[in-house]
Design a protein around this motif. Structure first.
Motif, PDB file in Angstrom:
ATOM      1  N   ARG A  51      95.113  60.753 -32.957  1.00 32.93           N
ATOM      2  CA  ARG A  51      93.673  60.666 -32.668  1.00 32.93           C
ATOM      3  C   ARG A  51      92.992  59.625 -33.533  1.00 32.93           C
ATOM      4  O   ARG A  51      92.149  58.859 -33.051  1.00 32.93           O
ATOM      5  CB  ARG A  51      93.047  62.051 -32.911  1.00 32.93           C
ATOM      6  CG  ARG A  51      91.607  62.161 -32.430  1.00 32.93           C
ATOM      7  CD  ARG A  51      91.533  62.099 -30.922  1.00 32.93           C
ATOM      8  NE  ARG A  51      90.165  62.172 -30.454  1.00 32.93           N
ATOM      9  CZ  ARG A  51      89.349  61.117 -30.332  1.00 32.93           C
ATOM     10  NH1 ARG A  51      89.771  59.914 -30.641  1.00 32.93           N
ATOM     11  NH2 ARG A  51      88.119  61.260 -29.876  1.00 32.93           N
ATOM     12  N   SER A  52      93.344  59.570 -34.821  1.00 38.95           N
ATOM     13  CA  SER A  52      92.735  58.568 -35.695  1.00 38.95           C
ATOM     14  C   SER A  52      93.220  57.162 -35.335  1.00 38.95           C
ATOM     15  O   SER A  52      92.458  56.195 -35.439  1.00 38.95           O
ATOM     16  CB  SER A  52      93.049  58.883 -37.155  1.00 38.95           C
ATOM     17  OG  SER A  52      94.431  58.798 -37.412  1.00 38.95           O
ATOM     18  N   GLU A  54      93.982  56.162 -32.299  1.00 42.05           N
ATOM     19  CA  GLU A  54      93.212  55.803 -31.107  1.00 42.05           C
ATOM     20  C   GLU A  54      91.798  55.371 -31.480  1.00 42.05           C
ATOM     21  O   GLU A  54      91.272  54.381 -30.959  1.00 42.05           O
ATOM     22  CB  GLU A  54      93.167  56.996 -30.152  1.00 42.05           C
ATOM     23  CG  GLU A  54      92.342  56.758 -28.903  1.00 42.05           C
ATOM     24  CD  GLU A  54      92.121  58.028 -28.105  1.00 42.05           C
ATOM     25  OE1 GLU A  54      91.310  58.001 -27.172  1.00 42.05           O
ATOM     26  OE2 GLU A  54      92.759  59.047 -28.427  1.00 42.05           O
ATOM     27  N   ALA A  55      91.168  56.113 -32.395  1.00 41.49           N
ATOM     28  CA  ALA A  55      89.807  55.782 -32.818  1.00 41.49           C
ATOM     29  C   ALA A  55      89.767  54.413 -33.501  1.00 41.49           C
ATOM     30  O   ALA A  55      88.867  53.612 -33.237  1.00 41.49           O
ATOM     31  CB  ALA A  55      89.284  56.863 -33.759  1.00 41.49           C
ATOM     32  N   LYS A  58      90.102  51.661 -30.867  1.00 37.29           N
ATOM     33  CA  LYS A  58      88.838  51.464 -30.152  1.00 37.29           C
ATOM     34  C   LYS A  58      87.837  50.688 -31.012  1.00 37.29           C
ATOM     35  O   LYS A  58      87.147  49.788 -30.518  1.00 37.29           O
ATOM     36  CB  LYS A  58      88.246  52.814 -29.747  1.00 37.29           C
ATOM     37  CG  LYS A  58      89.002  53.522 -28.631  1.00 37.29           C
ATOM     38  CD  LYS A  58      88.390  54.882 -28.343  1.00 37.29           C
ATOM     39  CE  LYS A  58      89.138  55.589 -27.218  1.00 37.29           C
ATOM     40  NZ  LYS A  58      88.614  56.952 -26.960  1.00 37.29           N
ATOM     41  N   GLU A 117      83.220  58.355 -29.838  1.00 39.26           N
ATOM     42  CA  GLU A 117      84.675  58.511 -29.767  1.00 39.26           C
ATOM     43  C   GLU A 117      85.342  58.185 -31.106  1.00 39.26           C
ATOM     44  O   GLU A 117      86.235  58.903 -31.564  1.00 39.26           O
ATOM     45  CB  GLU A 117      85.238  57.608 -28.662  1.00 39.26           C
ATOM     46  CG  GLU A 117      84.792  58.009 -27.262  1.00 39.26           C
ATOM     47  CD  GLU A 117      85.263  59.396 -26.893  1.00 39.26           C
ATOM     48  OE1 GLU A 117      86.413  59.752 -27.239  1.00 39.26           O
ATOM     49  OE2 GLU A 117      84.488  60.146 -26.282  1.00 39.26           O
ATOM     50  N   GLN A 120      84.400  60.864 -33.774  1.00 33.89           N
ATOM     51  CA  GLN A 120      85.088  62.126 -33.570  1.00 33.89           C
ATOM     52  C   GLN A 120      86.558  62.046 -33.969  1.00 33.89           C
ATOM     53  O   GLN A 120      87.150  63.035 -34.401  1.00 33.89           O
ATOM     54  CB  GLN A 120      84.964  62.538 -32.088  1.00 33.89           C
ATOM     55  CG  GLN A 120      85.688  63.816 -31.713  1.00 33.89           C
ATOM     56  CD  GLN A 120      85.181  65.026 -32.467  1.00 33.89           C
ATOM     57  OE1 GLN A 120      84.025  65.080 -32.870  1.00 33.89           O
ATOM     58  NE2 GLN A 120      86.047  66.009 -32.648  1.00 33.89           N
ATOM     59  N   GLY A 121      87.156  60.862 -33.853  1.00 35.63           N
ATOM     60  CA  GLY A 121      88.587  60.730 -34.118  1.00 35.63           C
ATOM     61  C   GLY A 121      88.961  60.559 -35.569  1.00 35.63           C
ATOM     62  O   GLY A 121      90.146  60.631 -35.907  1.00 35.63           O
ATOM     63  N   LYS A 177      80.377  64.158 -33.250  1.00 33.58           N
ATOM     64  CA  LYS A 177      79.794  63.502 -32.073  1.00 33.58           C
ATOM     65  C   LYS A 177      78.272  63.634 -32.074  1.00 33.58           C
ATOM     66  O   LYS A 177      77.556  62.700 -31.701  1.00 33.58           O
ATOM     67  CB  LYS A 177      80.363  64.113 -30.794  1.00 33.58           C
ATOM     68  CG  LYS A 177      81.702  63.526 -30.376  1.00 33.58           C
ATOM     69  CD  LYS A 177      82.045  63.918 -28.948  1.00 33.58           C
ATOM     70  CE  LYS A 177      83.337  63.205 -28.515  1.00 33.58           C
ATOM     71  NZ  LYS A 177      83.669  63.522 -27.104  1.00 33.58           N
TER      72      LYS A 177
END
Length: 347
Positions: A51-52, A54-55, A58, A117, A120-121, A177
């Motif tokens: 998740r981190s 992906e963040a 992005k 996003e 949150q990650g 978020k």
């Protein structure tokens, strides 16, 4: 992460922001942005998981796109003016492109999708840096060249940000978020004022950073990331729960708390410039933010377990999170409204 590497990365982040704030050459400004971006990506992935990652990806793609648009605008400005210094931009295309690039870096609507996003990650500590320190460099550049921005585009994006920052947080249960959408709405207020009185925008930025830092420190102290876990805070630490309530109301801009000060000054300045419809719309849209702040306040302090039996309470283990700056920040975030006449005189 090795502590030495972590502190080197933090130093690079601060150095990149300082270069942007102090440089008068476009190349050095772009270099500061790139240093800042490349140093914060490992910080975002400090707690390594998919998740981190992906963040951070992005965040990198968004910031790299904004940097490319900024370079394009710099080159167009160079072709028309023949100089690299940060001065008034006369070319309309370069002005629009620089406005879009800086809005992407700040996370204003319609370029806001990455902010919730990414926040949150990542961890709460990284989210705190992302929503506070990372706003300083683009805003300092805007402060230097606010007269060259495309005013209609900036006002439209600011109003849209206040709207989306309120609507987006209504159905959220994750606190990171919610803080991200709160950041989008606050950025909209700052950008609206940047055109008319940049000094009030800087005051708004300072108050926003203090309030957001206070809220994140409380969340870090109580290890809280969702509305459900926030509702259990009262049984663990009533003082932290009460402080969260007050800071949430201050973020919403309720008097007599500190968060009312920037909204008061911004609405007053806009009405002085014969704008009535714009501050009215902003004040009405701010009620959306106030709604989800009040919902969090309700879940924090106004909900209790059905019984007061001791079996419902958690064990009072000692909290190992030591945050020495928490109490001064909480005091500043809630009690500085009486200083408003002083800031009016300074402006």
């Amino acid at each position: 992460m090795n502590p030495m590497i972590f502190y080197i990365l933090l130093g690079t982040i601060m150095l990149g922001t300082s270069i942007v704030m102090t440089s008068t050459h476009w190349f050095m400004t772009w270099l500061g942005f790139e240093m800042n971006m490349m140093a914060i990506i490992p910080v975002l992935m400090k707690k390594y998981n998919p998740r981190s990652t992906e963040a951070a990806t992005k965040y990198f793609l968004t910031q790299a796109t904004a940097s490319m648009i900024l370079v394009l605008a710099i080159i167009i400005n160079l072709m028309y003016s023949g100089q690299w210094t940060i001065t008034d931009i006369e070319n309309n295309t370069a002005s629009i492109l620089i406005t879009i690039a800086l809005m992407m870096k700040l996370g204003l609507a319609p370029f806001h999708f990455w902010v919730p996003e990414v926040t949150q990650g990542v961890s709460l500590n990284s989210g705190l840096i992302l929503l506070t320190w990372q706003k300083i460099a683009p805003l300092s550049l805007l402060y230097q060249m606010y007269s060259s921005m495309n005013i209609n585009l900036l006002l439209m994006m600011s109003l849209l940000s206040i709207m989306i920052g309120g609507w987006g947080g209504l159905n959220q249960t994750q606190l990171r978020k919610i803080m991200a959408y709160s950041s989008i709405a606050h950025m909209g207020w700052m950008m609206t004022m940047m055109i008319f009185n940049p000094n009030i925008s800087l005051l708004n930025l300072l108050i926003y950073i203090i309030m957001t830092s206070s809220m994140f420190l409380l969340l870090i102290f109580s290890s809280t990331t969702s509305t459900l876990s926030l509702s259990l805070t009262w049984n663990k630490s009533p003082i932290i729960a009460m402080s969260s309530l007050i800071i949430l109301l201050s973020l919403g801009g309720l008097p007599p708390l500190t968060g009312f000060m920037p909204k008061w000054l911004i609405i007053q300045e806009l009405t002085k410039n014969n704008n009535v419809i714009l501050p009215t719309l902003m004040a009405v849209l701010a009620l959306l933010n106030l709604f989800f702040y009040m919902r969090l306040s309700y879940s924090t302090t106004l909900t209790m377990f059905p019984t007061t039996s001791n079996t419902k309470l958690t064990w009072q283990f000692q909290n190992m999170n030591i945050l020495p700056m928490m109490m001064p920040l909480i005091s500043i975030s809630t009690l500085t409204l009486p200083l408003t006449p002083l800031f009016i005189l300074l402006n």
